[in-house]
Design a protein around this motif. Structure first.
Motif, PDB file in Angstrom:
ATOM      1  N   GLY A 171       0.751  -1.328  -0.110  1.00 59.83           N
ATOM      2  CA  GLY A 171       0.064   0.312  -0.258  1.00 59.83           C
ATOM      3  C   GLY A 171       1.235   1.081   0.279  1.00 59.83           C
ATOM      4  N   VAL A 172       1.780   0.947   1.111  1.00 58.61           N
ATOM      5  CA  VAL A 172       3.267   2.538   0.678  1.00 58.61           C
ATOM      6  C   VAL A 172       3.820   2.259  -0.267  1.00 58.61           C
ATOM      7  CG1 VAL A 172       4.970   3.276   1.594  1.00 58.61           C
ATOM      8  CG2 VAL A 172       3.128   2.065   3.266  1.00 58.61           C
ATOM      9  N   LEU A 173       3.976   1.474  -0.830  1.00 60.13           N
ATOM     10  CA  LEU A 173       4.541   1.329  -2.649  1.00 60.13           C
ATOM     11  C   LEU A 173       3.995   1.784  -3.214  1.00 60.13           C
ATOM     12  CD1 LEU A 173       6.656   0.456  -4.589  1.00 60.13           C
ATOM     13  CD2 LEU A 173       5.744  -1.733  -3.962  1.00 60.13           C
ATOM     14  N   CYS A 174       2.530   1.524  -3.514  1.00 60.65           N
ATOM     15  CA  CYS A 174       1.445   1.777  -4.725  1.00 60.65           C
ATOM     16  C   CYS A 174       1.301   3.238  -4.602  1.00 60.65           C
ATOM     17  CB  CYS A 174      -0.239   1.257  -4.557  1.00 60.65           C
ATOM     18  SG  CYS A 174       0.205  -0.381  -4.969  1.00 60.65           S
ATOM     19  N   SER A 175       1.454   3.816  -2.803  1.00 59.28           N
ATOM     20  CA  SER A 175       0.659   5.625  -2.916  1.00 59.28           C
ATOM     21  C   SER A 175       1.971   6.470  -3.124  1.00 59.28           C
ATOM     22  CB  SER A 175       0.682   5.986  -0.911  1.00 59.28           C
ATOM     23  OG  SER A 175       0.392   6.916  -0.499  1.00 59.28           O
ATOM     24  N   LEU A 176       3.369   5.908  -3.121  1.00 63.50           N
ATOM     25  CA  LEU A 176       4.301   6.338  -3.817  1.00 63.50           C
ATOM     26  C   LEU A 176       4.076   6.307  -5.196  1.00 63.50           C
ATOM     27  CD1 LEU A 176       7.169   5.383  -1.414  1.00 63.50           C
ATOM     28  CD2 LEU A 176       6.181   7.595  -1.627  1.00 63.50           C
ATOM     29  N   LEU A 177       4.232   5.380  -5.856  1.00 60.17           N
ATOM     30  CA  LEU A 177       4.055   5.631  -7.878  1.00 60.17           C
ATOM     31  C   LEU A 177       3.045   6.392  -7.669  1.00 60.17           C
ATOM     32  CD1 LEU A 177       4.911   1.509  -7.561  1.00 60.17           C
ATOM     33  CD2 LEU A 177       6.324   3.624  -8.369  1.00 60.17           C
ATOM     34  N   GLY A 178       1.829   6.530  -6.931  1.00 59.43           N
ATOM     35  CA  GLY A 178       0.646   7.011  -7.676  1.00 59.43           C
ATOM     36  C   GLY A 178      -0.577   6.008  -8.469  1.00 59.43           C
ATOM     37  N   ILE A 179      -0.755   5.214  -7.369  1.00 57.28           N
ATOM     38  CA  ILE A 179      -1.950   4.594  -7.703  1.00 57.28           C
ATOM     39  C   ILE A 179      -2.678   3.780  -6.792  1.00 57.28           C
ATOM     40  CG2 ILE A 179      -2.436   1.554  -8.089  1.00 57.28           C
ATOM     41  CD1 ILE A 179       1.375   1.436  -9.114  1.00 57.28           C
ATOM     42  N   LYS A 180      -4.079   4.263  -7.013  1.00 54.61           N
ATOM     43  CA  LYS A 180      -4.910   5.045  -5.934  1.00 54.61           C
ATOM     44  C   LYS A 180      -6.276   3.889  -6.246  1.00 54.61           C
ATOM     45  CE  LYS A 180      -4.299   9.819  -7.190  1.00 54.61           C
ATOM     46  NZ  LYS A 180      -4.966  10.955  -7.206  1.00 54.61           N
ATOM     47  N   ARG A 181      -5.847   3.479  -7.370  1.00 54.11           N
ATOM     48  CA  ARG A 181      -7.115   2.090  -7.848  1.00 54.11           C
ATOM     49  C   ARG A 181      -6.592   1.106  -7.922  1.00 54.11           C
ATOM     50  NH1 ARG A 181     -11.005   3.573 -12.032  1.00 54.11           N
ATOM     51  NH2 ARG A 181      -9.101   4.344 -12.748  1.00 54.11           N
ATOM     52  N   ALA A 182      -7.651  -0.438  -7.736  1.00 51.86           N
ATOM     53  CA  ALA A 182      -6.960  -1.526  -8.387  1.00 51.86           C
ATOM     54  C   ALA A 182      -6.204  -2.199  -9.896  1.00 51.86           C
ATOM     55  CB  ALA A 182      -7.339  -3.242  -7.595  1.00 51.86           C
ATOM     56  N   GLU A 183      -7.512  -1.197 -10.680  1.00 54.52           N
ATOM     57  CA  GLU A 183      -8.039  -1.320 -11.691  1.00 54.52           C
ATOM     58  C   GLU A 183      -6.313  -0.351 -12.857  1.00 54.52           C
ATOM     59  OE1 GLU A 183     -10.508  -0.104  -9.500  1.00 54.52           O
ATOM     60  OE2 GLU A 183     -11.839  -1.704 -10.407  1.00 54.52           O
ATOM     61  N   ASP A 184      -5.563   1.209 -11.544  1.00 59.25           N
ATOM     62  CA  ASP A 184      -4.722   1.296 -12.169  1.00 59.25           C
ATOM     63  C   ASP A 184      -3.978   0.984 -12.504  1.00 59.25           C
ATOM     64  OD1 ASP A 184      -6.065   3.508 -11.911  1.00 59.25           O
ATOM     65  OD2 ASP A 184      -4.745   4.283  -9.950  1.00 59.25           O
ATOM     66  N   LEU A 185      -3.269  -1.020 -11.694  1.00 58.97           N
ATOM     67  CA  LEU A 185      -2.962  -2.030 -12.581  1.00 58.97           C
ATOM     68  C   LEU A 185      -2.596  -2.319 -13.338  1.00 58.97           C
ATOM     69  CD1 LEU A 185      -2.025  -3.569  -9.008  1.00 58.97           C
ATOM     70  CD2 LEU A 185      -0.261  -2.341  -9.927  1.00 58.97           C
ATOM     71  N   ASN A 186      -3.812  -2.193 -14.279  1.00 62.57           N
ATOM     72  CA  ASN A 186      -3.865  -3.140 -15.117  1.00 62.57           C
ATOM     73  C   ASN A 186      -3.026  -2.502 -16.556  1.00 62.57           C
ATOM     74  OD1 ASN A 186      -6.107  -4.598 -14.234  1.00 62.57           O
ATOM     75  ND2 ASN A 186      -7.529  -3.499 -15.177  1.00 62.57           N
ATOM     76  N   VAL A 187      -2.615  -1.330 -15.976  1.00 64.25           N
ATOM     77  CA  VAL A 187      -1.758  -1.060 -17.495  1.00 64.25           C
ATOM     78  C   VAL A 187      -0.654  -0.116 -16.631  1.00 64.25           C
ATOM     79  CG1 VAL A 187      -3.661  -0.528 -19.150  1.00 64.25           C
ATOM     80  CG2 VAL A 187      -3.554   1.373 -18.010  1.00 64.25           C
ATOM     81  N   HIS A 188       0.072  -0.420 -15.099  1.00 66.08           N
ATOM     82  CA  HIS A 188       0.966   0.463 -14.800  1.00 66.08           C
ATOM     83  C   HIS A 188       2.105  -0.234 -15.677  1.00 66.08           C
ATOM     84  CE1 HIS A 188       3.733   2.692 -11.411  1.00 66.08           C
ATOM     85  NE2 HIS A 188       2.381   3.251 -11.826  1.00 66.08           N
ATOM     86  N   PHE A 189       3.588   1.039 -15.649  1.00 64.83           N
ATOM     87  CA  PHE A 189       4.236  -0.209 -15.865  1.00 64.83           C
ATOM     88  C   PHE A 189       5.791  -1.438 -14.937  1.00 64.83           C
ATOM     89  CE2 PHE A 189       6.429   4.034 -13.552  1.00 64.83           C
ATOM     90  CZ  PHE A 189       7.018   3.551 -12.322  1.00 64.83           C
ATOM     91  N   ALA A 190       4.409  -0.852 -13.436  1.00 66.63           N
ATOM     92  CA  ALA A 190       5.144  -1.297 -12.570  1.00 66.63           C
ATOM     93  C   ALA A 190       4.208  -2.550 -12.125  1.00 66.63           C
ATOM     94  CB  ALA A 190       5.305  -0.773 -11.205  1.00 66.63           C
TER      95      ALA A 190
END
Length: 381
Positions: A261-280
């Motif tokens: 959760g900390v990691l996602c926040s630092l990457l600007g990821i707010k929702r699970a759906e954001d991970l579908n196309v995220h580089f990380a």
């Protein structure tokens, strides 16, 4: 919210029956205080973050310890490191198992003082935020993406706080505060940039010189900043495994985070759906799996022996787990579709380490064995 049972409980009770002191460390807000008070509700509780308790302990440690004995929880004990030498003397005199439970958030303060004063008298456990296994009896973990974004901090679940509300405040309140206390960082903006760069390179080889050049600071500062994140249970280094193999290999560590959760926040990821196309997406799944396996070991009271392996020809295994001299090579893939080439690195490693076991963990549905390699999906982790 119902209390979430912590899987470390059985080990903690066992150690309390054998040692005069049990020390519980972990990140801020990981549930150490709640766990200790639930573990021994009849113990006297003293919070050393409170000025009056801290002043009493500092000004007259013997009187303080004689006032609190025969079942005491000393919370945030790193604030009064002077206590440890007195605790040693008194617990040796009384020789009562389970007399004190010590908790602390800053790992290096607690560990350094314990190794100097309380060696052989204290058992140590690390309590991380909730694991997937601890959550599943209370909430439905619908996907690895949702678990990654939500992380594991108890307060977030207790009050149903959205990740985008919880984690930016956690980072500002706890991470940056601890950094200021420990290192007296003057350029907080540059440190925040370092945090974001580190998050963007999660699961990659940690190269101090690259961080040094990008941030305009020397490599000693880069290493000091990462060390602070380690001692505050924010990030950890996964070392390279280089024993017993003659082939030239990389020896620099990789870096992962203790909470996704900390990691996602630092990457600007707010929702699970954001991970579908995220580089990380891939590195985040890798971090999540390694973290879940790490929590399983820590909750059993074990000291994990985790590594990665990569040689000069780019042959690689994401995770090597060593248990009693036995190696298990683990490949981690975020794909929901199985491909046979996922096993390439594992098969290569088994040729040079034929006694090792091999396992693939991926985001799909298969759960079986193929070519002598166990294939597991995330839900059966």
């Amino acid at each position: 919210m119902d209390y979430f049972d912590r899987h470390i409980k059985d080990k903690a009770l066992s150690l309390l029956s054998k040692f005069p002191l049990l020390a519980i460390t972990g990140p801020r807000q990981s549930g150490k205080t709640t766990f200790a008070r639930r573990l021994k509700p009849d113990y006297t509780y003293v919070n050393l973050e409170l000025p009056e308790a801290r002043n009493f302990a500092k000004s007259d440690p013997l009187a303080f310890l004689r006032s609190y004995q025969n079942g005491v929880i000393l919370d945030e004990v790193q604030w009064v490191p002077e206590l440890f030498s007195y605790v040693q003397v008194l617990t040796d005199e009384r020789n009562i198992p389970g007399e004190y439970i010590l908790t602390g958030s800053q790992n290096f303060l607690l560990s350094n003082q314990i190794t100097q004063s309380l060696a052989g008298r204290v058992a140590m456990l690390n309590l991380l935020p909730f694991s997937k296994a601890e959550l599943k009896n209370h909430i439905q973990v619908q996907s690895w993406e949702a678990l990654t974004v939500n992380g594991g901090y108890p307060r977030k679940y207790q009050f149903d706080i959205a990740p985008n509300d919880y984690y930016p405040n956690y980072i500002q309140t706890y991470i940056e505060r601890d950094v200021r206390q420990i290192l007296n960082v003057m350029d907080l903006g540059n440190f925040q940039k370092f945090l974001q760069l580190l998050a963007g390179r999660v699961g990659q080889i940690f190269n101090q010189s690259n961080f040094s050049n990008e941030l305009g600071i020397d490599q000693k500062t880069v290493n000091a900043w990462l060390s602070v994140l380690e001692t505050s249970f924010i990030a950890f280094r996964l070392p390279s495994y280089y024993r017993n193999f003659n082939k030239r290999i990389l020896k620099s560590p990789k870096v992962y985070f203790y909470d996704t959760g900390v990691l996602c926040s630092l990457l600007g990821i707010k929702r699970a759906e954001d991970l579908n196309v995220h580089f990380a997406r891939g590195p985040l799944f890798e971090n999540l799996v390694i973290l879940e396996l790490l929590k399983k070991e820590l909750n059993a009271g074990n000291i994990p022996s985790f590594y990665y392996w990569r040689d000069s020809n780019q042959n690689e295994v994401d995770l090597l787990k060593e248990t009693d001299g036995q190696l298990t090579a683990i490949e981690i893939k975020s794909s929901e579709t199985y491909h046979s080439d996922f096993l390439k690195g594992l098969k290569y490693f088994q040729k040079i380490a034929p006694e090792s076991a091999a396992k693939l963990i991926y985001a799909g549905n298969l759960n079986h064995e193929r070519d002598g390699i166990q294939i597991s999906n995330f839900h059966n982790l």
